[in-house]
Design a protein around this motif. Structure first.
Motif, PDB file in Angstrom:
ATOM      1  N   VAL A  69      77.703 -12.246  34.490  1.00 38.48           N
ATOM      2  CA  VAL A  69      76.466 -12.836  33.971  1.00 38.48           C
ATOM      3  C   VAL A  69      76.853 -13.806  32.855  1.00 38.48           C
ATOM      4  O   VAL A  69      77.539 -13.409  31.910  1.00 38.48           O
ATOM      5  CB  VAL A  69      75.504 -11.758  33.429  1.00 38.48           C
ATOM      6  N   ALA A  70      76.429 -15.069  32.989  1.00 38.20           N
ATOM      7  CA  ALA A  70      76.775 -16.064  31.967  1.00 38.20           C
ATOM      8  C   ALA A  70      75.995 -15.777  30.679  1.00 38.20           C
ATOM      9  O   ALA A  70      74.918 -15.188  30.704  1.00 38.20           O
ATOM     10  CB  ALA A  70      76.450 -17.470  32.473  1.00 38.20           C
ATOM     11  N   MET A  71      76.574 -16.192  29.542  1.00 35.50           N
ATOM     12  CA  MET A  71      75.940 -15.909  28.251  1.00 35.50           C
ATOM     13  C   MET A  71      74.597 -16.614  28.114  1.00 35.50           C
ATOM     14  O   MET A  71      73.728 -16.161  27.378  1.00 35.50           O
ATOM     15  CB  MET A  71      76.874 -16.315  27.100  1.00 35.50           C
ATOM     16  N   ASP A  72      74.417 -17.736  28.803  1.00 40.54           N
ATOM     17  CA  ASP A  72      73.157 -18.483  28.683  1.00 40.54           C
ATOM     18  C   ASP A  72      72.283 -18.335  29.935  1.00 40.54           C
ATOM     19  O   ASP A  72      71.346 -19.098  30.120  1.00 40.54           O
ATOM     20  CB  ASP A  72      73.444 -19.960  28.396  1.00 40.54           C
ATOM     21  N   GLU A  73      72.581 -17.363  30.760  1.00 39.54           N
ATOM     22  CA  GLU A  73      71.820 -17.169  32.005  1.00 39.54           C
ATOM     23  C   GLU A  73      70.470 -16.516  31.698  1.00 39.54           C
ATOM     24  O   GLU A  73      70.396 -15.558  30.941  1.00 39.54           O
ATOM     25  CB  GLU A  73      72.645 -16.262  32.939  1.00 39.54           C
ATOM     26  N   PRO A  74      69.380 -17.026  32.295  1.00 33.40           N
ATOM     27  CA  PRO A  74      68.083 -16.379  32.071  1.00 33.40           C
ATOM     28  C   PRO A  74      68.119 -14.942  32.585  1.00 33.40           C
ATOM     29  O   PRO A  74      68.616 -14.698  33.689  1.00 33.40           O
ATOM     30  CB  PRO A  74      67.117 -17.236  32.889  1.00 33.40           C
ATOM     31  N   PRO A  75      67.620 -13.992  31.784  1.00 33.71           N
ATOM     32  CA  PRO A  75      67.734 -12.569  32.120  1.00 33.71           C
ATOM     33  C   PRO A  75      67.233 -12.226  33.525  1.00 33.71           C
ATOM     34  O   PRO A  75      67.909 -11.505  34.262  1.00 33.71           O
ATOM     35  CB  PRO A  75      66.884 -11.896  31.038  1.00 33.71           C
ATOM     36  N   VAL A  76      66.075 -12.758  33.901  1.00 32.21           N
ATOM     37  CA  VAL A  76      65.520 -12.375  35.203  1.00 32.21           C
ATOM     38  C   VAL A  76      66.412 -12.890  36.336  1.00 32.21           C
ATOM     39  O   VAL A  76      66.626 -12.207  37.337  1.00 32.21           O
ATOM     40  CB  VAL A  76      64.071 -12.890  35.339  1.00 32.21           C
ATOM     41  N   ALA A  77      66.972 -14.085  36.169  1.00 32.92           N
ATOM     42  CA  ALA A  77      67.892 -14.627  37.169  1.00 32.92           C
ATOM     43  C   ALA A  77      69.108 -13.724  37.312  1.00 32.92           C
ATOM     44  O   ALA A  77      69.605 -13.482  38.431  1.00 32.92           O
ATOM     45  CB  ALA A  77      68.327 -16.043  36.771  1.00 32.92           C
ATOM     46  N   ALA A  78      69.587 -13.198  36.195  1.00 30.92           N
ATOM     47  CA  ALA A  78      70.754 -12.314  36.224  1.00 30.92           C
ATOM     48  C   ALA A  78      70.452 -11.053  37.026  1.00 30.92           C
ATOM     49  O   ALA A  78      71.281 -10.588  37.824  1.00 30.92           O
ATOM     50  CB  ALA A  78      71.173 -11.953  34.801  1.00 30.92           C
TER      51      ALA A  78
END
Lengths: 248, 248
Positions: A56-65
């Motif tokens: 999970v990328a540090m700037d990834e939107p939570p729901v997308a993750a």
């Protein structure tokens, strides 16, 4: 796999924990990167690696993750807890995604609307629990009551405080009031099954204020240490630097 | 007459200011207490005493303080400004009462809904203006815009920053958003006649968050200095203590 200097520092922390606690550790992430880092583990350490191909990328939107499914190290970690193959999950990664996974894949305890991030702060009379440190930027008064109960439980169970006292983070000496949220939460907390007053062991606030407070205390510390380090061209400065780097 | 060690420290500060600035100073309060403290003033200092028999208590409700009329040192000070006998008023006293007097007896500038407390913070690249530091515990988004404009004006006029850059105090690296207030204020600030971005000279926040931040930064500093002072039983500790008390 997330956070600063991952996975090196996370594995180093796990090895340090393995030398202190008789627990079983599961490292979830890129096996190729993790394996060589675990080589130095003491023979008796119980450390297992579970491979996850993505991060999970540090700037990834939570729901997308969460939607990516169990291909990321964070998703796999939560699946282990969900399937009772692990008892708890730790992460240095994307905190918004961590919160989303905990809400969606694990669900809060009955009576708890939202999880909170609890932090341990140094203080003159011993460590204090401060929550929420950033999980919920806008809170309802009753959430603060739930944070108070969870914080008191943590203080008792983990820090060994007999009857933890809880306080709401507010401001002012002459002003008798906080903001609207604090004013609404105060009478609710007085009725909650916790000790609410005195020299506190647990400080409750919303996640916006708590996160500002956390970063500011860190920033103030860095500023002061930075100013002292600048003085380190003198031999006195060098000796101060050495003292700061080895407190007690 | 209000605040810690008043009026002694306030008079001492006035004498220090009188030695630096070619201004006319009016000390408002109990003449009997103030007179002997002014004795040490340099001959050329322009210091005048205006007697006021009463004092606003530090825990007095602001509206009650205003209702007492011009018998207190704070009320008299505001009357001097209102009557153009003084250009500005300073106080170390009850901040809620100070805010109430400024709102009721002086009124804000056109287009400004509420005054804010501005503080100057040390930072690596020079001092920053942080406001609101505690005047308004619950803010509307447009107030933050007004604070931004006032803060930029202060930074330019008083600190000499050419084109001050303004930022909203928010949280998170991976989280893209602040709380509801910050989210609502962000687009408004982008349209305001100020530079909004980059390494900032002015930080804007609501008075609750700003006051928590201020007290926390002070608290973190005190904690660190306290820990260093504890080491002051050694001669190295004593030398560190001396260094800390005389920075630059």
């Amino acid at each position: 796999m997330g956070g600063d200097n991952a996975p090196r520092e996370i594995v180093a922390g796990t090895l340090a924990a393995a030398s202190q606690f008789d627990a079983h550790f599961v490292l979830v992430g890129d096996q190729k990167q993790i394996e060589p880092l675990v080589k130095g583990a003491p023979r008796e350490a119980k450390i297992e690696i579970v491979h996850a191909p993505e991060v999970v990328a540090m700037d990834e939107p939570p729901v997308a993750a969460v939607r990516r499914g169990a291909v990321t190290s964070m998703a796999k970690s939560f699946e282990l807890v969900r399937n009772s193959e692990a008892d708890a999950v730790f992460s240095a990664g994307n905190s918004g995604a961590f919160l989303a996974f905990s809400m969606i894949r694990l669900r809060p305890l009955a009576g708890i609307a939202r999880p909170a991030f609890a932090t341990i702060w140094p203080a003159r009379n011993g460590p204090m629990v401060v929550l929420d440190a950033g999980a919920n930027v806008d809170c309802k008064p009753e959430w603060l009551v739930q944070f108070a109960i969870m914080g008191a439980a943590y203080s008792h169970a983990v820090l060994g405080v007999d009857k933890p006292k809880v306080g709401l983070l507010s401001i002012g000496e002459e002003e008798s009031k906080g903001n609207e949220l604090i004013d609404a939460a105060t009478p609710l907390l007085a009725d909650a099954p916790i000790e609410f007053a005195g020299d506190v062991d647990v400080i409750v606030c919303d996640g916006f204020v708590g996160n500002v407070a956390l970063k500011l205390a860190e920033g103030a510390g860095e500023y002061i240490f930075g100013a002292l380090k600048e003085a380190a061209t003198t031999s006195l400065g060098a000796r101060i630097g050495a003292l700061l780097l080895r407190p007690k």
